[in-house]
Design an enzyme around this catalytic site. Structure first.
Site, PDB file in Angstrom:
ATOM      1  N   CYS A   1       0.869  -1.174   0.000  1.00  0.00           N
ATOM      2  CA  CYS A   1       0.000   0.000   0.000  1.00  0.00           C
ATOM      3  C   CYS A   1       0.905   1.224   0.000  1.00  0.00           C
ATOM      4  O   CYS A   1       2.129   1.099  -0.044  1.00  0.00           O
ATOM      5  CB  CYS A   1      -0.996  -0.003   1.149  1.00  0.00           C
ATOM      6  SG  CYS A   1      -0.304   0.183   2.790  1.00  0.00           S
TER       7      CYS A   1
ATOM      8  N   CYS B   1       6.426   0.863 -10.246  1.00  0.00           N
ATOM      9  CA  CYS B   1       7.321  -0.124  -9.641  1.00  0.00           C
ATOM     10  C   CYS B   1       7.992  -0.900 -10.767  1.00  0.00           C
ATOM     11  O   CYS B   1       7.392  -1.129 -11.824  1.00  0.00           O
ATOM     12  CB  CYS B   1       6.566  -1.097  -8.734  1.00  0.00           C
ATOM     13  SG  CYS B   1       6.062  -0.417  -7.148  1.00  0.00           S
TER      14      CYS B   1
ATOM     15  N   CYS C   1      -4.183  -0.773  -2.035  1.00  0.00           N
ATOM     16  CA  CYS C   1      -4.744   0.577  -2.121  1.00  0.00           C
ATOM     17  C   CYS C   1      -4.542   1.079  -3.541  1.00  0.00           C
ATOM     18  O   CYS C   1      -3.601   0.669  -4.239  1.00  0.00           O
ATOM     19  CB  CYS C   1      -4.131   1.526  -1.088  1.00  0.00           C
ATOM     20  SG  CYS C   1      -2.527   2.207  -1.501  1.00  0.00           S
TER      21      CYS C   1
END
Length: 270
Positions: free
Chosen positions: A118, A202, A194
């Site tokens: 998250c 990423c 989330c």
């Protein structure tokens, strides 16, 4: 896929803005995303985004559906899969060095490494890590991280965990970079819990773990009395406990990767 359809898809994806929209929608798939959230994440003007969405929808790469007063856009996964297959099988004539490869089976000979992400790693992903440690036995190794640096555990989250009898020793907020290096455990499953984490950039995960988006509201944004805030944290804990309990009970030894991915996606929608 027909040649004309492929050229239409490539033309739609040939703009950096439209490609960014598709990349964002893929991170949230199979859920939809509101235009305001897309624009905010990508820093794009609303009129520019509207143009890109119309182009992508006209090309058949994304779709839209209205839920109440909100319009949600989703990526059309079958069309993208067909486009990728067209590149490898038609254009590339099935060359093995061009075809996407992925593990055909889940490795059942070791515990599964599972990472929950998250934005802050202060509540939701911490809940998930602690819950899986409690429910997973020796079959799973649970980890959590956040995309935002310098976070700390939320005291309401710790209180909920302790009230439910879960071990909080060793829990700490961690940045996702801890799991991106060569010495980090290789993940089998990566879940974002989330919407912000799903939207954040990423690097691709080594080993091609199965991924899914299990987004839910941030309990830290709840307003009111401490009791009302605590209720928001308890609700998030309960929802994650339900999903993770169902996850641990999946027949991993009987499911191929595609079927397992579909189960993971459904858990995120439930």
């Amino acid at each position: 896929m027909e040649y004309e359809a492929a050229t239409r898809h490539f033309a739609a994806l040939g703009h950096p803005g439209r490609l960014s929209v598709v990349r964002l929608l893929l991170r949230h798939a199979p859920r939809g995303v509101r235009p305001t959230e897309i624009a905010g994440t990508l820093g794009m003007k609303s009129n520019t985004l509207s143009h890109h969405l119309a182009e992508l929808e006209g090309a058949g790469l994304i779709g839209s559906a209205r839920e109440g007063r909100s319009l949600f856009y989703t990526v059309r996964l079958p069309e993208l899969a067909a486009l990728i297959a067209y590149l490898g099988q038609d254009c590339g004539r099935g060359r093995p060095d061009l075809m996407p490869t992925h593990p055909t089976e889940i490795d059942m000979d070791r515990p599964f490494n599972v990472l929950f992400i998250c934005s802050g790693n202060s509540a939701r992903s911490i809940f998930a890590e602690a819950i899986l440690r409690s429910l997973g036995g020796t079959r799973f190794r649970a980890f959590s991280a956040g995309t935002r640096p310098n976070s700390v555990l939320n005291p309401f989250a710790i209180e909920v965990l302790e009230r439910n009898g879960l071990d909080t020793s060793g829990l700490r907020s961690k940045h996702v970079a801890e799991f991106e290096g060569p010495e980090a455990p290789r993940m089998d499953f990566v879940f974002t819990v989330c919407d912000q984490a799903a939207s954040d950039e990423c690097a691709p995960w080594p080993g091609q773990p199965l991924t899914a988006h299990w987004g839910m509201p941030d309990p830290a944004k709840a307003e009111g009395t401490d009791a009302e805030k605590g209720l928001a944290f308890a609700k998030a804990f309960g929802e994650l406990h339900r999903r993770i309990s169902a996850f641990t009970q999946l027949p991993f030894d009987q499911l191929e990767r595609l079927a397992l991915q579909q189960h993971l996606d459904r858990l995120g929608e439930a």
